[in-house]
Design an enzyme around this catalytic site. Structure first.
Site, mmCIF file in Angstrom:
data_model
loop_
_atom_site.group_PDB
_atom_site.id
_atom_site.type_symbol
_atom_site.label_atom_id
_atom_site.label_comp_id
_atom_site.label_asym_id
_atom_site.label_seq_id
_atom_site.Cartn_x
_atom_site.Cartn_y
_atom_site.Cartn_z
ATOM 1 N N ASP A 414 0.823 -1.201 0.000
ATOM 2 C CA ASP A 414 0.000 0.000 0.000
ATOM 3 C C ASP A 414 0.861 1.257 0.000
ATOM 4 O O ASP A 414 1.922 1.306 0.615
ATOM 5 C CB ASP A 414 -0.882 -0.019 1.249
ATOM 6 C CG ASP A 414 -1.791 1.189 1.353
ATOM 7 O OD1 ASP A 414 -2.619 1.376 0.450
ATOM 8 O OD2 ASP A 414 -1.661 1.943 2.332
ATOM 9 N N GLU A 467 1.204 -0.468 -5.138
ATOM 10 C CA GLU A 467 0.289 0.636 -5.414
ATOM 11 C C GLU A 467 1.162 1.886 -5.437
ATOM 12 O O GLU A 467 1.467 2.469 -4.397
ATOM 13 C CB GLU A 467 -0.782 0.759 -4.330
ATOM 14 C CG GLU A 467 -1.788 1.853 -4.661
ATOM 15 C CD GLU A 467 -2.398 2.540 -3.446
ATOM 16 O OE1 GLU A 467 -3.398 3.240 -3.617
ATOM 17 O OE2 GLU A 467 -1.855 2.377 -2.332
#
Length: 736
Positions: A414, A467
């Protein structure tokens, strides 16, 4: 009963005894437990609840003397060399018997110490944390924690009345690790660490950074979990998954927030358990034709509203849905159904909760001391100090832990952009440049590279996904080629451009035509996944359906056409739960998806479309084999802005038939639209998003088109194709 030893106090000084009583002794194992005085064995014990204390050897009891001015400290001569037990009594008539934690030697080995100190111990969870073991003939739990700047560390819990004086731990040299073996403590025991900081301040009780379990939030203590002994039955999947995670494989990911996918409405809207998800979620995703389930973070987290993105227990599967072995049941069930499991992994920051990692031993241990480096202004969280070898090792080992202990098939990392740039979301003067005066975070880059090299090197067949929302070069390129080493990268640019386009009224789309084509300029610069994730359906952004313009029919048609465009576009696929049946409401983590809307044929049709798109994507090599290769894509028509129509070819390997995709993003039917094709002959209409089974108007080509030798669009053949309004059609070559 033997009489008290006349030389009772020769084994302990009053100063040591008093420091034990007030919890200020920095080496309690040098004082408590068995000690030789001359040729005699003395036992020193501390139990603040005891008025009398005895040592039991065999069937004999030896009374220990109370040390004056040191309540709860006892000492006395205990004959023999065999193990003893302690027996306590109080004046109210209570009595108890226990093993003495201070009679047990260390558990950690020298090599573990060396690797921990060096920051190269790849499997710290095998040493740190709480492990149920048998040690020196006794059953109990070994506790170990890194707190290098602490004066004292104690393990506390119900087993010792949460009294940090009772089980202070043994410091292990220069490693900064403290350990102890507590006999009689086993699986399910609740515990924390009481830490006396370098300045003598007692820290708030801390959860175990390497704990394998936790209490149900809002309670936040760690829980001893024996994670050994699981009998995996997924050998075939593990042997084959490398092919299923490869760049040439069809990868279609269903992103899931476990707490809100489906709830038991009839049982006060409770969340499903891991065991219930074995059948309900796994069977559903397999039926829908997805290849992988990606879970929003399941590392233990205190606040439901963080969706797991502010984890505290990095080594603990959240107890919200069940204990660790039941999470393994879920993973194994997915594997037996042919599904991979990906976890969202959060090494970018951690919350400031008092029981967490922040100022763990009274100093900025896991985080940077300087808030310009160590504090996320956007999320009010701490940032890891990636340049500290023990911290980098903690994170890399955690990544390996999920892959090895839980057979996880991949990690999606993330917020990588926030990690890579020192000035991320910061104004001038609010960040610290790197040693060269730049904004790149060299320490993060090194940590991520090490993480990828370690995980890919130690575990066969896995994938890692970034990401990363900027154009940072080489995210999914090998480390030895100068890249970060990820297997895949989320294509955030494609997502933003195409969503902005389809949200516009069709009358304006011709002015923004190349928002849909721009992604092809860089589509093969990385190994991309096309993500329509949870982030696109929260915080007032609306659901996928409500983003679409027009009346209800047009909204559904627009969304069907967009999904067709997405599945035909190069890149692996990802949809967040609920998007597959066009839930109307924006996602709410506190409630179930609106499964009732499937009673409406339009929603059921959307679900059927996604199922069929997945099936076609998997069945046609041209749609996936070269997702990441430029020679797998060719535009047929990319400039028809006035008609808002796009056409392109997908190609696979040698011998794979080509596939043509045509998308029409206006509410006007394109009848007899001439489409260039590479071969004469029959082209089957393999999928038409306007089909009535999907909720469309059933306009199209009666199942096929015939291409003639009339060249068009630079292709040697062409066919007259009917492209329904707001639709995507997919044609497969069937031969001449």
């Amino acid at each position: 009963m033997p009489s008290k030893a006349t030389d009772a106090y020769t084994a302990i000084s009053l100063e040591d005894a008093r420091r034990i009583v007030v919890g200020q002794h920095n080496d309690p194992f040098a004082v408590l437990g068995p000690h030789k005085v001359g040729r005699a064995r003395f036992v020193n014990a501390f139990d603040p609840g005891a008025d009398r204390m005895f040592a039991i050897v065999g069937k004999k009891k030896y009374e220990l003397s109370a040390v004056p001015d040191a309540p709860g400290v006892f000492t006395g001569k205990v004959p023999g060399k065999t193990a003893y037990r302690l027996y306590g009594e109080d004046d109210a008539g209570g009595f108890w018997e226990m093993d003495d934690a201070f009679r047990f030697g260390p558990v950690m080995g020298e090599m573990d110490e060396y690797l921990l100190a060096e920051g190269t111990h790849e499997r710290i969870w095998q040493v740190l944390g709480a492990h149920v073991i048998q040690h020196e003939g006794a059953q109990g739990t070994h506790f170990a924690v890194w707190a290098p700047n602490a004066r004292r560390v104690s393990v506390v819990g119900d087993f010792n009345a949460w009294d940090g004086r009772r089980h202070p731990m043994r410091r292990r040299g220069a490693t900064g690790v403290w350990e102890t073996f507590v006999p009689g403590v086993g699986d399910g025991t609740v515990y924390k660490y009481e830490i006396l900081g370098i300045d003598g301040t007692t820290m708030p009780l801390k959860a175990d950074p390497v704990g394998f379990g936790s209490q149900h939030p809002p309670e936040n203590a760690s829980v001893v979990r024996d994670i050994t002994g699981y009998g995996w039955d997924d050998d075939q999947w593990m042997a084959e998954r490398g092919d299923r995670n490869a760049r040439t494989a069809p990868i279609s990911v269903y992103e899931v927030h476990l707490g809100s996918w489906r709830r038991k409405v009839e049982e006060d809207h409770r969340m499903l358990s891991y065991k219930e998800m074995v059948t309900e979620l796994v069977d559903y995703v397999a039926d829908m034709g997805f290849t992988h389930i990606e879970l929003l973070p399941i590392s233990e987290f205190p606040f439901d509203g963080s969706w797991g993105y502010q984890p505290v227990g990095m080594f603990a599967p959240t107890i919200r849905f069940g204990p660790p072995h039941e999470f393994r049941d879920f993973v194994e069930a997915a594997h037996l159904k042919g599904l991979g499991i990906l976890l969202d992994w959060v090494p970018g920051h951690f919350p400031t909760d008092a029981h967490g990692l922040g100022r763990f031993d009274g100093t900025a241990l896991y985080e940077h001391a300087d808030p310009r480096e160590g504090f996320h202004q956007d999320w009010n969280t701490y940032i890891y100090n990636y340049g500290r070898r023990e911290v980098a090792n903690y994170l890399i080992s955690n990544a390996l832990y999920w892959l090895e202990e839980y057979h996880i098939d991949g990690l999606r990392v993330d917020a990588v952009a926030s990690m890579l740039y020192r000035d991320y979301s910061r104004k001038d003067g609010e960040w610290v440049p790197n040693k060269d005066g730049g904004r790149e975070n060299y320490e993060t880059i090194e940590m991520l590279q090490r993480m990828n090299v370690t995980t890919y090197g130690k575990v066969d067949g896995i994938m890692t996904v970034a990401e990363e929302s900027t154009s940072f070069p080489g995210v999914s390129r090998p480390v030895d080629a100068g890249g970060l080493g990820f297997g895949y990268k989320w294509n955030m640019g494609w997502m933003n451009d195409t969503l902005e386009y389809v949200k516009k009224d069709p009358i304006y789309r011709k002015h923004h035509h190349h928002q849909m084509t721009f992604g092809l300029h860089y589509a093969f610069s990385e190994n991309f996944i096309l993500p329509i994730s949870h982030d696109e359906v929260v915080h007032g952004k609306g659901s996928m359906l409500t983003k679409m313009p027009g009346d209800d029919w047009e909204k559904f048609a627009n969304l069907r056409a967009y999904y067709g465009f997405m599945w035909g576009h190069p890149g692996k696929k990802l949809l967040f739960m609920g998007q597959e049946f066009a839930q109307r409401a924006e996602w709410n983590h506190n409630q179930s998806l609106d499964w009732a809307c499937l009673a409406d044929g339009m929603h059921a049709g959307m679900q059927r479309l996604v199922r069929d798109l997945n099936a076609l994507y998997r069945a046609e090599p041209a749609l996936h084999v070269k997702d990441c290769e430029p020679d797998g894509f060719q535009w047929i028509e990319s400039n028809d802005a006035d008609a808002s129509t796009y056409a392109w070819l997908r190609r696979g390997g040698e011998g794979d038939r080509p596939v043509a995709i045509i998308s029409n993003f206006t509410p006007v039917e394109r009848s007899a639209w001439q489409c260039g094709l590479p071969h004469e002959g029959r082209w089957r209409e393999a999928l038409n998003t306007d089909a009535s089974v999907y909720g469309g108007g059933d306009r199209g080509n009666m199942g096929e088109v015939i291409a003639s030798g009339e060249g068009w669009h630079g292709q040697p053949a062409s066919a007259r194709v009917t492209v329904p309004p707001l639709s995507t059609i997919i044609l497969t070559f069937e031969g001449s």
